[in-house]
Scaffold this active site. Structure first.
Site, PDB file in Angstrom:
ATOM      1  N   HIS A 136     -44.690  84.383-126.530  1.00 21.63           N
ATOM      2  CA  HIS A 136     -43.764  83.288-126.195  1.00 21.63           C
ATOM      3  C   HIS A 136     -44.492  82.217-125.374  1.00 21.63           C
ATOM      4  O   HIS A 136     -44.412  81.026-125.681  1.00 21.63           O
ATOM      5  CB  HIS A 136     -42.572  83.849-125.410  1.00 21.63           C
ATOM      6  CG  HIS A 136     -41.650  82.799-124.866  1.00 21.63           C
ATOM      7  ND1 HIS A 136     -40.806  82.056-125.649  1.00 21.63           N
ATOM      8  CD2 HIS A 136     -41.443  82.362-123.585  1.00 21.63           C
ATOM      9  CE1 HIS A 136     -40.116  81.215-124.902  1.00 21.63           C
ATOM     10  NE2 HIS A 136     -40.481  81.386-123.641  1.00 21.63           N
TER      11      HIS A 136
ATOM     12  N   LYS B 180     -30.945  75.873-117.208  1.00 26.93           N
ATOM     13  CA  LYS B 180     -30.775  77.325-117.337  1.00 26.93           C
ATOM     14  C   LYS B 180     -29.520  77.841-116.643  1.00 26.93           C
ATOM     15  O   LYS B 180     -28.988  78.880-117.038  1.00 26.93           O
ATOM     16  CB  LYS B 180     -31.971  78.037-116.681  1.00 26.93           C
ATOM     17  CG  LYS B 180     -33.328  77.711-117.284  1.00 26.93           C
ATOM     18  CD  LYS B 180     -33.615  78.554-118.505  1.00 26.93           C
ATOM     19  CE  LYS B 180     -35.071  78.454-118.929  1.00 26.93           C
ATOM     20  NZ  LYS B 180     -35.354  79.398-120.024  1.00 26.93           N
TER      21      LYS B 180
END
Lengths: 424, 424
Positions: free
Chosen positions: A131, A250
């Site tokens: 990632h 987030k």
């Protein structure tokens, strides 16, 4: 260090709860994950253990005196271990406790499943090198992986208040974004909404401020593992995150699944922790023989997407990627040891996110940002729809399970979230 | 928007608590800050209000039914306002409640003062453009202030578990650092330990997830303001903070002072919020007429350093810098509106750090990193010692007060922390 394999893992064990013996069940008697539930008339959460399609109320079964999950999580690891043995024995076919336990069973379909415990502090890590590399290539083609990545587990603090249980919808966030070439930012709904496939680790025993947890003790401070979706607003993130990290991109919502699969249950699925040749060895405080021997865990992970159109068509959704927790670059024990090496104190109920768990192959990306190459290559779905980013009405479902020869398959249940339109 | 000036601010008010009438007291009857205290025999914290050198136990004075500060903080602003009026009236010279209240007084010197409430989530901001510019110059000489700075209040999530009350020492953290030119990091005690002069804002009323707080309501969600020291390990920070922000460099300890000075008490000290000519206007969701008229607050701030040698010599310490909260680039209301604009929910007891509050002049730096130019120009102390960074045995004391013609001076008490040696 890690819990050992014992009689509770015996593949031959059967439960008097029939649904638990179904090979397709996530919750056979070999699993016994912990969570919180409440009925329609309950003001407070109850502490339960999933068994087949039922949940065992531990207080009603006279196994615990308090109904406080966080208190249970603080128990010494030996006591937790004995509690697991006792639950396992009581649920086995032929158990003398069947009558007492039967009265303490509730159908999962008839109760509300909440967050598995009260979350204290929430820390998100970045443990998938795949990632980190893929995202890094999009942002810094010449320098995808920063020099610190292979030396320390990158982590940062997240928002605990907006962690929501599986099944709850959330509104598309609004915020500031700035398109390249524009002089000024504009305000409006996020246009690059994404999910992140993660595991959530729930902390058990606290440590005292100023007293680091050594590698050898680290896993005894972890109670269990859930599925975790760290929803992300990529356009908001790109504009806000320098120099102090992600914030409003987030903290509008993160979804945690209801069941904590204990490290005891995961004992059969441990794997050696290895690194590619030529990579640096972990510094001493991040290293131990046990961590090398079995620091990794073989957990299969899946992301499913159900669009509004699929839902209308009665279609349960489509699997859009798969990866395995074994491919993480840092182990759970290393996260605990690193987090506390400066003296930082963990408390029972604290949550660690693993970070997006992408596999080594491009189709194993744990987010749309990876699967759609930053929106440049929209993902084609089998019903003809495409997705660069999430649309209103999309549900994302995370699933996980452990499967290995000689053991019963154990599952994590699901972590489901629904994108609602931005509020006006 | 902001609380109004009323009879509780009258400079002529005197209290029957004699010590509160001393012009040098931080806690005259015009202040009435809230905090938690306990005596030697108390298991639980009590809710109190500081008055002179005493603390009034609100439960013992029959003013509140619960001893839970966070519950009190959730009260509607009108109710909080009435509570303040009632306390003020009961403490005034000649009050009929003197007898009841007198029985509920404890000497501050005889009780332990704790954290003012139970902290939920902690967010740290970066609201001093002077701090951001000075630090930015050290890291990026050509590009000190990042392009987003003047458009949005930069913030990130911090660690709540390691927030400690004033007076408590903490051990120098250990961690990974990498010197420039070295191939690999090394592990050991931090060598660039620093303080950060901040204000802490404690959240009062919660908002529901998904429902932003508008500028017009923002200040009603703030209960009060304390002093806050966000201790920082600069060498650990430099190595770890890319790409997701500071982590172990900050979460080993942060010190919060015991008294929350309410926005009611700060009403006389409001000031217009202005920006340098040519700077962008705030976007609509960060703007309001009331914020322009009186969004800033005139709070004088001081940092004092007491080295071990000073302590041995009976010397209370030396003031090493001064600044004013009025110089912050973003107001309190803007922080609340920005934090929630994406739907993020705040809860009573959440803490916002203002970020290091440096003034426009070099000697007004709110950290040693600024005052010593990154360690290159050690700060000279009057006893002949110098400091580039904090040494073991150093105490840092933050102080704050509001002073303006026609009003009684009100103070914030002190926020004190002691650096202990790293553990072996």
């Amino acid at each position: 260090m890690s819990p050992a394999i014992d009689g509770t893992h015996d593949a031959a064990l059967q439960s008097w709860v029939e649904s638990a013996n179904d090979p397709a069940s996530d919750f056979p008697i070999q699993n016994l994950p912990f969570g919180r539930f409440r009925g329609e008339d309950d003001a407070d959460w109850h502490v339960g253990v999933a068994i087949g399609d039922q949940v065992l109320d531990l207080h009603a079964a006279r196994l615990i005196a308090s109904r406080d999950m966080n208190r249970l999580m603080r128990l010494p690891p030996e006591t937790r271990h004995i509690l697991r043995q006792t639950i396992s024995q009581g649920l086995r076919a032929g158990s003398a406790q069947q009558k007492t336990f039967q009265a303490a069973l509730r159908a999962q379909s008839k109760v509300e499943l909440g967050l598995p415990c009260q979350i204290g502090d929430y820390t998100d890590f970045y443990t998938s090198v795949h990632h980190a590399t893929t995202i890094g290539k999009q942002l810094r083609p010449d320098n995808p992986l920063l020099p610190n990545y292979k030396w320390l587990p990158i982590g940062y603090h997240g928002r605990a208040s907006s962690i929501i249980p599986s099944g709850q919808g959330f509104h598309r966030p609004k915020g500031q974004t700035k398109a390249p070439g524009q002089d000024a930012p504009t305000f409006g709904p996020c246009r690059r909404l994404d999910y992140e496939l993660e595991l959530g680790m729930l902390i058990a025993r606290p440590n005292v401020l100023g007293e680091p947890i050594a590698m050898a003790d680290a896993e005894s401070h972890v109670f269990g593992v859930s599925l975790f979706n760290d929803w992300s607003a990529r356009d908001i993130q790109a504009w806000e995150y320098q120099p102090l990290g992600p914030f409003l991109s987030k903290n509008f919502a993160s979804t945690l699944s209801p069941w904590m699969v204990t490290l005891d249950a995961l004992a059969p699925f441990r794997a050696p922790f290895t690194r590619p040749e030529g990579d640096p060895e972990p510094l001493e405080y991040l290293d131990s023989p046990a961590n090398r021997a079995q620091g990794a865990i073989n957990i299969e992970l899946e992301v499913w997407l159900q669009t509004a159109r699929m839902r209308q068509a009665g279609h349960a959704g489509e699997r859009i990627s798969q990866s395995n927790y074994r491919d993480a670059y840092w182990t759970m024990a290393q996260l605990v040891a690193h987090h506390t090496v400066n003296g930082c104190n963990l408390r029972a109920g604290d949550l660690f996110g693993s970070g997006t768990l992408s596999g080594p192959k491009p189709e194993q990306g744990g987010s749309l940002m990876e699967l759609s190459a930053g929106g440049k290559q929209p993902l084609a779905l089998s019903n003809g729809e495409t997705r660069s980013w999430l649309e209103d009405g999309d549900s994302v479902i995370l699933r996980g399970y452990c499967q290995q020869d000689g053991f019963r398959r154990i599952g994590f249940g699901e972590c489901r979230g629904l994108v609602l339109a931005a509020t006006v």
